[in-house]
Write an enzyme that holds these catalytic residues in place. Structure first.
Site, mmCIF file in Angstrom:
data_model
loop_
_atom_site.group_PDB
_atom_site.id
_atom_site.type_symbol
_atom_site.label_atom_id
_atom_site.label_comp_id
_atom_site.label_asym_id
_atom_site.label_seq_id
_atom_site.Cartn_x
_atom_site.Cartn_y
_atom_site.Cartn_z
ATOM 1 N N GLU A 164 0.808 -1.223 0.000
ATOM 2 C CA GLU A 164 0.000 0.000 0.000
ATOM 3 C C GLU A 164 0.845 1.278 0.000
ATOM 4 O O GLU A 164 0.787 2.086 0.936
ATOM 5 C CB GLU A 164 -0.968 0.010 1.180
ATOM 6 C CG GLU A 164 -2.009 -1.078 1.083
ATOM 7 C CD GLU A 164 -3.123 -0.950 2.116
ATOM 8 O OE1 GLU A 164 -2.931 -0.299 3.148
ATOM 9 O OE2 GLU A 164 -4.215 -1.492 1.857
ATOM 10 N N GLU B 299 -6.663 -7.978 -0.703
ATOM 11 C CA GLU B 299 -7.065 -7.998 0.702
ATOM 12 C C GLU B 299 -8.534 -7.597 0.822
ATOM 13 O O GLU B 299 -9.015 -6.729 0.094
ATOM 14 C CB GLU B 299 -6.276 -6.966 1.531
ATOM 15 C CG GLU B 299 -4.806 -7.217 1.691
ATOM 16 C CD GLU B 299 -4.163 -6.117 2.558
ATOM 17 O OE1 GLU B 299 -4.861 -5.474 3.360
ATOM 18 O OE2 GLU B 299 -2.953 -5.898 2.399
HETATM 19 C C1 GLA Z 1 -4.170 -2.677 4.820
HETATM 20 C C2 GLA Z 1 -2.796 -3.300 4.940
HETATM 21 C C3 GLA Z 1 -2.758 -4.503 5.799
HETATM 22 C C4 GLA Z 1 -3.636 -4.348 7.011
HETATM 23 C C5 GLA Z 1 -5.034 -3.987 6.578
HETATM 24 C C6 GLA Z 1 -5.997 -3.857 7.722
HETATM 25 O O1 GLA Z 1 -4.875 -3.069 3.748
HETATM 26 O O2 GLA Z 1 -2.226 -3.601 3.686
HETATM 27 O O3 GLA Z 1 -1.423 -4.716 6.181
HETATM 28 O O4 GLA Z 1 -3.125 -3.353 7.837
HETATM 29 O O5 GLA Z 1 -4.992 -2.758 5.920
HETATM 30 O O6 GLA Z 1 -7.289 -3.529 7.260
#
Ligand code: GLA
Ligand code: ZN
Length: 674
Positions: free
Chosen positions: A150, A307
């Site tokens: 991210e 995710e």
């Molecule tokens: C992001 C991050 C993860 C985690 C999630 C929690 O997407 O990439 O490492 O922290 O948020 O929602």
């Protein structure tokens, strides 16, 4: 395209066994089998573990994790761990930490905290990526590379400021050009040397995050920071590619995240992946739009859902549980829009720090007898059954909406006419109106080829980049319908106004002149009064935010304002141009207007709804090899009645043939093959 070592929809997600002991990992592997989990993303935040000091690397634990996953028939999406630098690095090399918007030098802490122009960060990120690639390139478990995590956040340190000047020299060549592009004769800002340019933050031109004295400077700093982070990604990408030529490389994006120009990024990604975290009250059509945007980043290529939470987040103010069936429903929503993977954050919950209350497939109780695990296992079995049927299928849309990050930046940096104008919200209004009518819609870049579309909408197209007006004209000339709105065609790519009347370069195509722009107060409205009924459009609608005061220069006036001193001036126009037409919507209309307008235009263009279904039911279609797969998703909390085709179709999920009147259960999903 998604690697087919695993010829099915990949199912799994982030997995951090370095946080627990071996026996727990054995238990995890046992439970993964129960849920048909076949991919794990590992090493996302293990930099400090695998590089304990400047000179030392230690891959023993990671070797074991990857080997054991492989033995357990779980494939590996291998992250490079550069999303959080080690504490020793920050202590020894202060250049790795950022300087924030207020000008404060950060200390070690958090994550996604490295300065993108830090020589130390770049050096060690390259090294670790190369070492990982050399070590694991031939590991049979490896199916994807996941660079960092991210990417996001800006830095305003001295290294960034230096690099900004170099970036500017490359872009503008001479200081004269820079002064011209930035309009520095305003407020005595003329620069004589590159080193007089400073980073625009709260110490210089900006305040409150997106308020600025100089839009052009702030715009370029956003471009520059997006490019700087992209350079960090590319440093790792190239290093991995040297050793691992065939495994796809990605980094996880965040939907409509404001800070990075994802269209630019996606050019350098083998496959787009993204993290989907709606709240319980996020409009379904907003999530749908975001999936479509992620699909649009690579012109319709399938993407990875990298995710999502199986149950709840921890970082929202109120972290509601996903209600029974919702995790499955939202997983299929991603697939319906082009995802070829369904992955979670995370597979097992942490027991310490801030994510211990974030949902996971395996919860703190540690066994499989939970609601969440049961739902995950059921979905896992379904995805196994679907096998490779849907993989690499495409969404085929005739309507498209243009989304542009640079345009968004300047719209929201603009001082005036209204702080209420939010680019993403305006775009969403148009997407939502099409969504509710089950019209499949792509989200595309300004650079996209428009030939395959019959309808192209460019909401708040404030910045006109070179060549765009000509492209829009050619599209309409050959028969396309183009829609744009108030506050469009106003500036060039450095936020300098095109003089001679708004909407500047779009004026000919639209056949109008916008003389003034009125900003409405919160709660204030004007009306869009139809001059005469036009199919679905009739009577009076409301509008708000901004009202352009326009004159027709050949366009037909479809509706007029209903009040204020500009009552009777055009509010909606359509201009015949070649074989097509170009619409101008001079204000921000209510939902009823947009639904009627788009229903009528789609009817005229022969763009038909995928299905006539009740509100709250989402319909999309993916096609592959002469077959089509229609997804019907019931987001309602009660069963919804559908009228399906007369001939029976196979529902891939129930395995049953269905036709005619059909009641789809609350939160239910069907995938009809044809
Ligand atoms: C992001 C991050 C993860 C985690 C999630 C929690 O997407 O990439 O490492 O922290 O948020 O929602
Ligand atoms: Zn910096």
């Amino acid at each position: 395209m998604i690697h087919n070592n695993l010829p099915k929809i990949w199912y799994g997600g982030d997995y951090n066994p370095e946080q627990w002991d071996d026996a727990t990992m054995e238990e995890d592997l046992r439970m993964f089998k129960l849920a048909d989990i076949d991919v794990a993303t590992v090493n996302v935040f293990s930099w400090a573990r695998i590089q304990p000091s400047e000179e030392k690397y230690d891959f023993e634990q990671l070797d074991q994790i990857i080997d054991r996953l492989h033995q357990g028939q779980v494939a590996v999406c291998l992250a490079t761990s550069t999303g959080a630098h080690p504490a020793w690095m920050a202590k020894r090399h202060p250049d790795v930490t950022r300087v924030d918007y207020e000008g404060r030098k950060r200390k070690f802490g958090g994550r996604h905290n490295s300065c993108p122009n830090s020589p130390t960060y770049r050096k060690y990120a390259r090294l670790i990526a190369g070492k990982l690639a050399q070590r694991y390139k031939d590991h049979p478990a490896l199916v994807a590379w996941h660079i960092s995590n991210e990417y996001g956040g800006y830095c305003y340190c001295d290294n960034c400021e230096e690099a900004f000047r170099v970036w500017l020299q490359k872009r503008y060549g001479t200081i004269r050009q820079l002064n011209k592009a930035w309009y520095t004769s305003f407020w005595g800002h003329t620069f004589y040397n590159w080193d007089e340019v400073v980073a625009p933050n709260a110490l210089s031109e900006e305040w409150a995050g997106n308020r600025t004295n100089f839009q052009s400077i702030s715009l370029d700093y956003r471009r520059f920071q997006s490019d700087s982070l992209l350079d960090c990604y590319l440093i790792e990408y190239e290093e991995i590619r040297k050793y691992s030529p065939d495994i796809q490389i990605t980094t996880n994006l965040m939907g409509t995240y404001p800070e990075l120009d994802y269209f630019k990024w996606a050019k350098h990604m083998d496959v787009v992946s993204w993290d989907n975290y709606p709240s319980i009250d996020t409009p379904v059509s907003f999530t749908a739009m975001t999936h479509a945007l992620m699909r649009g980043l690579k012109s319709g290529q399938p993407f990875m859902l990298m995710e999502q939470t199986p149950s709840q987040q921890n970082w929202q103010a109120y972290n509601a549980l996903k209600r029974p069936g919702v995790m499955r429903l939202w997983s299929y929503q991603a697939v319906a829009h082009g995802a070829d993977t369904v992955m979670f954050f995370q597979l097992r919950r942490s027991i310490g720090a801030c994510e211990k209350y974030h949902g996971a497939v395996i919860e703190h109780v540690g066994h499989e007898h939970t609601r969440v695990f049961r739902e995950c296992a059921e979905l896992g079995h379904e995805l196994t059954q679907l096998s490779d049927k849907l993989l690499d299928s495409r969404v085929d849309a005739k309507a498209a909406i243009i989304f542009d990050w640079e345009n968004r930046w300047v719209v929201e940096l603009s001082s005036g006419p209204s702080v209420a104008l939010k680019y993403v919200d305006e775009v969403h209004k148009y997407y939502d109106a099409l969504f509710e009518q089950h019209i499949q819609t792509d989200m595309i870049s300004v650079e996209e080829n428009l030939d395959k579309y019959d309808l192209v909408i460019a909401p708040v197209m404030y910045m006109i980049k070179p060549g765009f007006a000509e492209k829009a004209e050619a599209f309409v000339k050959r028969g396309g319908t183009f829609i744009t709105t108030f506050f469009s065609g106003i500036v060039n790519e450095t936020d300098i106004v095109t003089t001679g009347g708004y909407p500047g370069k779009l004026r000919k195509l639209l056949g109008i002149w916008a003389e003034e722009i009125d900003a409405l107060l919160p709660g204030q409205q004007n009306q869009i009064v139809m001059k005469q009924n036009r199919g679905e459009l009739s009577g009076t609608y409301n509008c708000s935010i901004l009202c352009d005061l326009i004159h027709s220069e050949g366009a037909e006036v479809v509706a007029e304002y209903g009040s204020d001193f500009y009552k009777g001036m055009p509010a909606v126009t359509v201009n015949k141009f070649g074989k097509g037409e170009a619409w101008y919507i001079a204000s921000s209309p209510d939902k009823a207007f947009l639904q009627s307008l788009l229903a009528q235009i789609c009817k005229d263009k022969g763009i038909t709804p995928l299905l006539h279904a009740p509100a709250g039911v989402e319909v999309t279609r993916r096609v592959k090899g002469g077959k089509s797969y229609t997804f019907i998703l019931n987001h309602n909390s009660e069963a919804s009645g559908l009228q399906l085709q007369a001939e029976p179709r196979l529902d891939l999920l129930s395995g049953k043939l269905v036709n005619g009147s059909y009641s789809l259960a609350a939160k239910g999903v069907m995938i009809l093959e044809q």
